[in-house]
Design a protein around this motif. Sequence first.
Motif, PDB file in Angstrom:
ATOM      1  N   ARG A 114      -8.145  12.735  -3.867  1.00 28.54           N
ATOM      2  CA  ARG A 114      -8.137  12.263  -2.482  1.00 28.54           C
ATOM      3  C   ARG A 114      -7.525  10.863  -2.380  1.00 28.54           C
ATOM      4  O   ARG A 114      -6.704  10.590  -1.493  1.00 28.54           O
ATOM      5  N   GLU A 115      -7.938   9.982  -3.293  1.00 26.16           N
ATOM      6  CA  GLU A 115      -7.418   8.613  -3.274  1.00 26.16           C
ATOM      7  C   GLU A 115      -5.903   8.609  -3.468  1.00 26.16           C
ATOM      8  O   GLU A 115      -5.171   7.907  -2.762  1.00 26.16           O
ATOM      9  N   ALA A 116      -5.432   9.383  -4.448  1.00 27.23           N
ATOM     10  CA  ALA A 116      -3.996   9.422  -4.734  1.00 27.23           C
ATOM     11  C   ALA A 116      -3.211   9.960  -3.540  1.00 27.23           C
ATOM     12  O   ALA A 116      -2.146   9.440  -3.190  1.00 27.23           O
ATOM     13  N   ARG A 117      -3.749  10.997  -2.914  1.00 23.08           N
ATOM     14  CA  ARG A 117      -3.053  11.573  -1.752  1.00 23.08           C
ATOM     15  C   ARG A 117      -3.063  10.610  -0.565  1.00 23.08           C
ATOM     16  O   ARG A 117      -2.068  10.487   0.159  1.00 23.08           O
ATOM     17  N   GLU A 118      -4.192   9.939  -0.348  1.00 22.74           N
ATOM     18  CA  GLU A 118      -4.269   8.996   0.770  1.00 22.74           C
ATOM     19  C   GLU A 118      -3.303   7.828   0.591  1.00 22.74           C
ATOM     20  O   GLU A 118      -2.839   7.249   1.577  1.00 22.74           O
TER      21      GLU A 118
END
Length: 288
Positions: A114-118
């Motif tokens: 999630r962090e990487a995509r955000e």
Amino acid sequence: MPCPVQSDPPIAPRGEALRPGLYIVATPIGNLGDMTMRAIDTLSRCDAVACEDTRVTGKLLKHLGISKPLWRYDDHAEAKASVQIAQECGAKAIALVSDAGTPLVSDPGYRLVREARELGHYVTTTPGACAAIAGLTLSGLPNDRFLFAGFLPPKDKARRDMLTELATVPASLIFYESGPRLVKSLEAIDEVLPNREIAVAREITKLHEECRRGMGAGLVAWYEANPPKGEIVLMVGPPPEEEFAGDSDALLREALATMKTSQAAAHVAKLTGLERKDLYTRAMELKG
């Protein structure tokens, strides 16, 4: 936040550096021969590897002849490490692995994804072994629908509560379990989900792989006499279909008032669980 569209090939051509981003890499659940060529290629060209246990992943990389920086990423470090590693994915190719199998399946990792995509970073996956799916293929239980529910709770009441919650799910249930807790889990399943077929897959892909299928009481007796070792996938068949006790003729007559014969038979079959072919024959008789 919507996932960014990724049209680039998942892996750069051999000889080229990997694109910066997060690479989710499945590793073997036992047999090292199950490591895919693509997974080996990714690990050999990434900049660093995020892993649960650096000792376990270090042994795997040594077996593959690969040397990479290893970053600890487990349940205890997940929240803080997710942000740090996700930021690194902007400039480096980071591989995420678990101790065995596919990352994120009952393992840490979803926060990192999630962090990487955000942050808008590239994220891709290198599929491979997964104990839950491997166990299901061995079990002989219905596999058109299944629900993976992770580990059953260790405490008796919480375990029974979870099984009660899942009792009406019209699908095979898949759990991970440990050897010391297996008998108690089997006893709980036999109590809360009686008359369900159960399968126990153990040591999948390893030398002593086995899969036993039966009813709860029988499996309890077996594993009390033969204490299990190793990693276990515990599976429970779906609830039995109840026999229809109503008036199928009445349902057919009602359906035939507005539907074609084949449509009426299909409609009543869906309502009752009866065979559509038999209902079609009966509908033709009623029309005649």
